[in-house]
Design a protein around this motif. Structure first.
Motif, PDB file in Angstrom:
ATOM      1  N   SER A  63       0.823  -1.248  -0.008  1.00 12.73           N
ATOM      2  CA  SER A  63      -0.058  -0.084  -0.027  1.00 12.73           C
ATOM      3  C   SER A  63       0.841   1.295  -0.049  1.00 12.73           C
ATOM      4  CB  SER A  63      -0.955   0.035   1.198  1.00 12.73           C
ATOM      5  OG  SER A  63      -1.797   1.167   1.353  1.00 12.73           O
TER       6      SER A  63
ATOM      7  N   LYS B 162     -11.233   0.248  -2.952  1.00 15.66           N
ATOM      8  CA  LYS B 162     -12.058   0.270  -1.737  1.00 15.66           C
ATOM      9  C   LYS B 162     -10.968   0.665  -0.383  1.00 15.66           C
ATOM     10  CE  LYS B 162     -15.054  -3.670  -2.336  1.00 15.66           C
ATOM     11  NZ  LYS B 162     -15.596  -4.968  -1.697  1.00 15.66           N
ATOM     12  N   ASP B 163      -9.729   1.100  -0.737  1.00 10.41           N
ATOM     13  CA  ASP B 163      -8.894   1.496   0.151  1.00 10.41           C
ATOM     14  C   ASP B 163      -8.752   2.886   0.294  1.00 10.41           C
ATOM     15  OD1 ASP B 163      -6.318   2.488   1.079  1.00 10.41           O
ATOM     16  OD2 ASP B 163      -5.537   0.561   0.922  1.00 10.41           O
TER      17      ASP B 163
ATOM     18  N   LYS C 297      -7.410   5.197   1.546  1.00 12.71           N
ATOM     19  CA  LYS C 297      -6.194   6.154   1.365  1.00 12.71           C
ATOM     20  C   LYS C 297      -5.744   6.203  -0.311  1.00 12.71           C
ATOM     21  CE  LYS C 297      -3.569   5.750   5.602  1.00 12.71           C
ATOM     22  NZ  LYS C 297      -2.387   5.471   6.544  1.00 12.71           N
ATOM     23  N   GLU C 298      -5.896   5.064  -0.892  1.00 11.88           N
ATOM     24  CA  GLU C 298      -5.668   5.205  -2.418  1.00 11.88           C
ATOM     25  C   GLU C 298      -6.558   6.025  -2.885  1.00 11.88           C
ATOM     26  OE1 GLU C 298      -4.822   1.114  -3.657  1.00 11.88           O
ATOM     27  OE2 GLU C 298      -3.336   0.561  -2.211  1.00 11.88           O
TER      28      GLU C 298
END
Length: 433
Positions: A310, A339-340, A342-343
């Motif tokens: 990540s 769904k992440d 931060k990304e």
């Protein structure tokens, strides 16, 4: 508040004489020694119930304690001993230091920052880019940031052009911290010193014998031959294993990263972005963001798609956010549908910079989702830039939702960047003031 006037007397250990009138003129002290002196005066004045911590900020973060301690006798003595041991180091990762501080303890309400330069190193390539992320760290606890700048102004011995450049640099630092403190409902104050440029005044960092600059050799077609690529690979591996001259390492990494060669791009991502060296990562990102050749850009997209870490994915998203092209935009759109959080946040910020009408539907999905406040905000900003409408609503009076100011949990953040080791001259008159 932090006990610091416009002019700070010399630390006691620097003055062999007992009274200012006996001092030779001028007397010299480093910015770090002056900052330490200010902290040594301020910390014993804290209320006994106040919890506090200290962090020395360079490319690494050195904390006094793992969490805040109450300002009582033994803890104050320990804190003062810790301050005396601090030394200058490369880098100034302000965002990383604040993030670590809030990871340790969520309820910090006041942060005092003593510094002389812009943040450098860490996850964000420029100081300006780190601003919104620092705001987000401070907002949940409504922490106020009180910046105390130690600025060095050009004096006698500077030619007109050099003087203008130095003044412009100082003004940039001043404006950055004014903006930062204003948005965190804090304050900015500065102490300024005039530096005379002459052969008798050392900057504290002596010039070294110049080495031959690193250059990448190419054939007539502009390509990097295999032998040259092999030399580059060995050079990068050697410098990362045994980094002696930090400036040389950063220079080589930036040149290799900006070479527009897919092999070099992959080498930098695998060897540098995976390291825990903010200065090296910063240099690599600076270089990668100059990528322009389609094959090199395509390699970055491929690396993003297959990367599982990540942390490295976030760094690659930061790089791609500065590049243009259909493949880059589609890569950011794919991440934005993920769904992440931060990304997704990084991808939305990237689309805000390079997005076109093809990314409107992806952005609308997030803009409509009011539960995801920050993501909806960035999506709305991106939509506003692309379509010219649909921007986020602004709070007209931020003070109205702020709790009553308090200072029961305080962090003292002290920059340990190399420029803090620069000596400044203090005349009798300044010392008297």
């Amino acid at each position: 508040s932090l006990a610091m006037d416009r002019k700070v007397p010399l630390p006691k250990e620097l003055a062999s004489e007992k009274r200012w009138k006996d001092l030779p003129s001028p007397k010299r002290a480093t910015l770090l020694e002056i900052a330490k002196y200010a902290l040594e005066k301020a910390i014993p004045k804290l209320d006994k119930g106040t919890k506090f911590n200290i962090v020395g900020v360079s490319e690494s973060k050195r904390f006094w304690k793992r969490k805040g301690e109450k300002a009582r006798g033994s803890m104050i003595s320990s804190a003062l001993s810790f301050i005396k041991r601090l030394r200058t180091k490369p880098g100034f990762d302000l965002y990383g230091a604040l993030k670590n501080a809030f990871n340790q303890q969520k309820d910090w309400d006041t942060i005092y920052l003593l510094c002389t330069s812009l943040p450098r190193g860490g996850y964000y390539s420029t100081a300006t880019e780190s601003l919104p992320h620092i705001y987000r760290l401070l907002l949940p606890s409504f922490a106020t940031l009180r910046v105390r700048g130690l600025l060095v102004l050009p004096g006698a011995g500077y030619d007109q052009i050099s003087k203008l450049k130095e003044e412009e640099k100082v003004e940039k630092i001043r404006n950055f911290y004014k903006d930062l403190s204003q948005h965190s409902y804090g304050s900015y104050q500065e102490i300024s010193f005039v530096l005379k440029k002459s052969s008798s005044v050392s900057t504290g960092r002596e010039s070294k014998k110049k080495k031959e600059p690193f250059e990448i050799k190419r054939d007539k077609g502009g390509r990097i031959p295999y032998d040259e690529w092999n030399r580059i690979r060995k050079k990068v591996t050697s410098l990362l294993s045994y980094p002696k001259d930090m400036e040389e390492v950063k220079d080589v990494l930036e040149k290799v990263a900006s070479s527009n060669d897919p092999r070099c791009v992959e080498l930098v991502v695998q060897k540098v972005l995976s390291k825990d060296k903010p200065d090296f990562i910063f240099a690599a990102i600076q270089g990668l963001q100059k990528t322009s050749k389609p094959k090199a850009v395509e390699k970055l997209v491929q690396l993003l798609n297959r990367e599982r870490s990540s942390r490295i994915r976030l760094l690659l998203l930061q790089v791609l956010s500065r590049l243009k092209g259909e493949k880059v935009e589609k890569a950011l759109m794919r991440v934005a549908r993920g769904k992440d959080p931060k990304e997704v946040c990084f991808a939305l910020q990237g689309l805000m910079k390079i997005g076109t009408k093809r990314s409107v539907n992806t952005l609308k999905k997030w803009a409509r989702n009011k539960k995801e406040g920050l993501l909806a905000y960035y999506a709305s900003l991106a939509l506003q830039k692309i379509t010219g409408s649909g921007g986020p609503s602004e709070v007209k009076n931020p003070q109205s939702f702020l709790p009553k100011p308090r200072s029961t949990h305080v962090v003292f953040a002290l920059s340990l960047s190399e420029t803090m080791g620069d000596p400044v001259e203090i005349s009798k008159e300044e010392y008297k003031k």
